[in-house]
Design an enzyme around this catalytic site. Structure first.
Site, short mmCIF file in Angstrom:
data_model
loop_
_atom_site.label_atom_id
_atom_site.label_comp_id
_atom_site.label_asym_id
_atom_site.label_seq_id
_atom_site.Cartn_x
_atom_site.Cartn_y
_atom_site.Cartn_z
N GLY A 1 -3.01 4.30 -8.16
CA GLY A 1 -3.50 3.15 -7.40
C GLY A 1 -5.00 3.09 -7.46
O GLY A 1 -5.64 3.89 -8.14
N GLU B 1 -3.74 -2.27 -12.23
CA GLU B 1 -3.57 -0.82 -12.11
C GLU B 1 -2.41 -0.34 -12.99
O GLU B 1 -2.47 0.70 -13.66
CB GLU B 1 -3.28 -0.43 -10.66
CG GLU B 1 -4.42 -0.67 -9.69
CD GLU B 1 -5.53 0.37 -9.84
OE1 GLU B 1 -5.30 1.40 -10.50
OE2 GLU B 1 -6.63 0.14 -9.30
N GLU C 1 -2.57 2.33 -16.05
CA GLU C 1 -1.83 3.60 -16.02
C GLU C 1 -0.85 3.73 -17.18
O GLU C 1 -0.63 4.81 -17.71
CB GLU C 1 -1.05 3.74 -14.72
CG GLU C 1 -1.91 3.90 -13.48
CD GLU C 1 -2.76 5.17 -13.51
OE1 GLU C 1 -2.38 6.13 -14.21
OE2 GLU C 1 -3.81 5.19 -12.85
N PRO D 1 -4.87 4.70 10.72
CA PRO D 1 -6.33 4.88 10.58
C PRO D 1 -6.73 6.25 10.03
O PRO D 1 -7.84 6.41 9.55
CB PRO D 1 -6.84 4.68 12.01
CG PRO D 1 -5.69 4.48 12.88
CD PRO D 1 -4.45 4.37 12.07
N GLU E 1 -3.55 13.89 -17.12
CA GLU E 1 -3.33 14.22 -15.72
C GLU E 1 -2.19 13.43 -15.10
O GLU E 1 -1.99 13.47 -13.90
CB GLU E 1 -4.62 13.96 -14.92
CG GLU E 1 -5.82 14.70 -15.44
CD GLU E 1 -5.73 16.20 -15.17
OE1 GLU E 1 -4.64 16.67 -14.81
OE2 GLU E 1 -6.76 16.89 -15.31
#
Lengths: 211, 211
Positions: A40, A56, A60, A77, A109
């Site tokens: 993301g 995105e 990827e 939060p 990765e």
DNA sequence: CCAAAAGTGTTAGGAGTACACCCATGG
DNA sequence: CCATGGGTGTACTCCTAACACTTTTGG
């Protein structure tokens, strides 16, 4: 409100080796450096949420035109120790014949993990994954999302394998085939897949022809 | 990314006068001044999305403990002419016996509208409302959300009216009652509602008693 | 007595589930 | 010839949908 940011995270599924797998990336920087996470990133100033997800996804996997659907927004939060970050989660399905393209900037990765064997995830990504999995399993029952995970031509056995991988249980062959036939969305082809024993008829996904 | 803000908007439904209604507020300031909009507001720095929704809901209706569920997030970059505002939409259901409490700061500017007769709405709120309506109708079929719209004690006729108001079509009385009975979530009371003609038995919502 | 809503069963069709055998091929 | 996955039908259950009449009350 001063420092609020919004990310888009995407749970990318595929079915490979008879198992439902999810694409995870290893984080190189804190927080959670070295841990795996759902891919993301932050949204750009001028793009819609879906456009950000598509971007995105392309970064990827190198693929466009996948099935993509918004999942849920997560906004505790304290979900990101760096500050207030709300994420709009999406999930995507990539067909097994397209996933050789797992390149992207951080290819080394990134990796596919069977959903039954995911490592501990960063942030609240475990929760996001669980949410995506639940949605996918539900949608499988009353939509045709399952077809998104197959190449254009496929056998009924392959289709059933996809369903079994997602639901993580065996299905009855005759009942499965009757159910699919009732949908009237498969066009049988005059081609057969000679892969071992008895040849299997190939089909392709097609809207029902109005008689 | 500099100027991004996040709001929570809430589609608040009730059933009144046999119609599914939605709470709208009249905007006093630009943009869209004078037009109706779905109630909502900016999230605070330290509250979760759901907490923000609960807070807004309480501000608008004076009621807590309603059914509340996240709906969808809308993030088109041009949905708010003031700048980049992403909204996380929720929908809520308020029981008909609680909605006298429609006070709130801008009481005079808020009102209930039948979903079939909503005025033009500000921003993309028409789309949000359509999304909420679709979700509510779907959930009605396979969950018990419908009970959220009724007082603690109600008749089967009232329950059916709620379903009919939401789905906007007549249902068969015998089939409806059989379907509800199969759920085994209603406890018949020894009380009857004497409202006109033949008295109707009152029921209350209750988890099935394990035999 | 009459208007109005409450209450109540049966039947038919469609969908899901359980279940077992023969077929065609490659090796 | 044999191991392997491909391919097929029936019986039962359950859910849904269509459908009409009697009951009870207030006025």
């Amino acid at each position: 409100m001063s420092d609020l940011r919004v990310t888009v995270d995407i749970v990318i599924f595929t079915v490979r080796d008879g198992a439902l797998q999810v694409l995870l990336v290893k984080r190189g920087v804190p927080p959670f450096a070295g841990q795996y996470a759902i891919p993301g990133g932050f949204i750009h100033a001028d793009e819609s949420l879906e456009a950000a997800a598509i971007r995105e996804l392309h970064e990827e996997t190198g693929v466009r035109n996948l099935f993509l659907e918004q999942l849920y927004s997560f906004g505790d939060p304290r979900r990101d120790p760096r500050g207030r970050v709300i994420t709009v989660a999406y999930y995507a399905l990539i067909a097994s014949d397209k996933l050789s393209v797992v390149a992207g900037a951080d290819a080394a990765e990134a990796g596919w993990f069977a959903v039954t064997k995911v490592p501990p995830l960063a942030f609240d990504h475990q929760q996001i994954l669980a949410c995506a999995l639940e949605r996918l399993r539900n949608k499988l029952e009353y939509t045709t999302v399952g077809f998104q995970l197959l190449p254009a031509k496929f056998t009924l056995g392959e289709l059933q394998s996809v369903y079994e991988a997602i639901l993580n249980r065996k299905l009855d062959k005759r009942n499965f085939r009757r159910k699919i036939a009732l949908l009237k969305i498969l066009k049988p082809l005059r081609q057969y897949q000679h892969t071992g024993r008895k040849p299997a008829q190939l089909h392709r996904f097609a809207a029902p022809t109005k008689s």
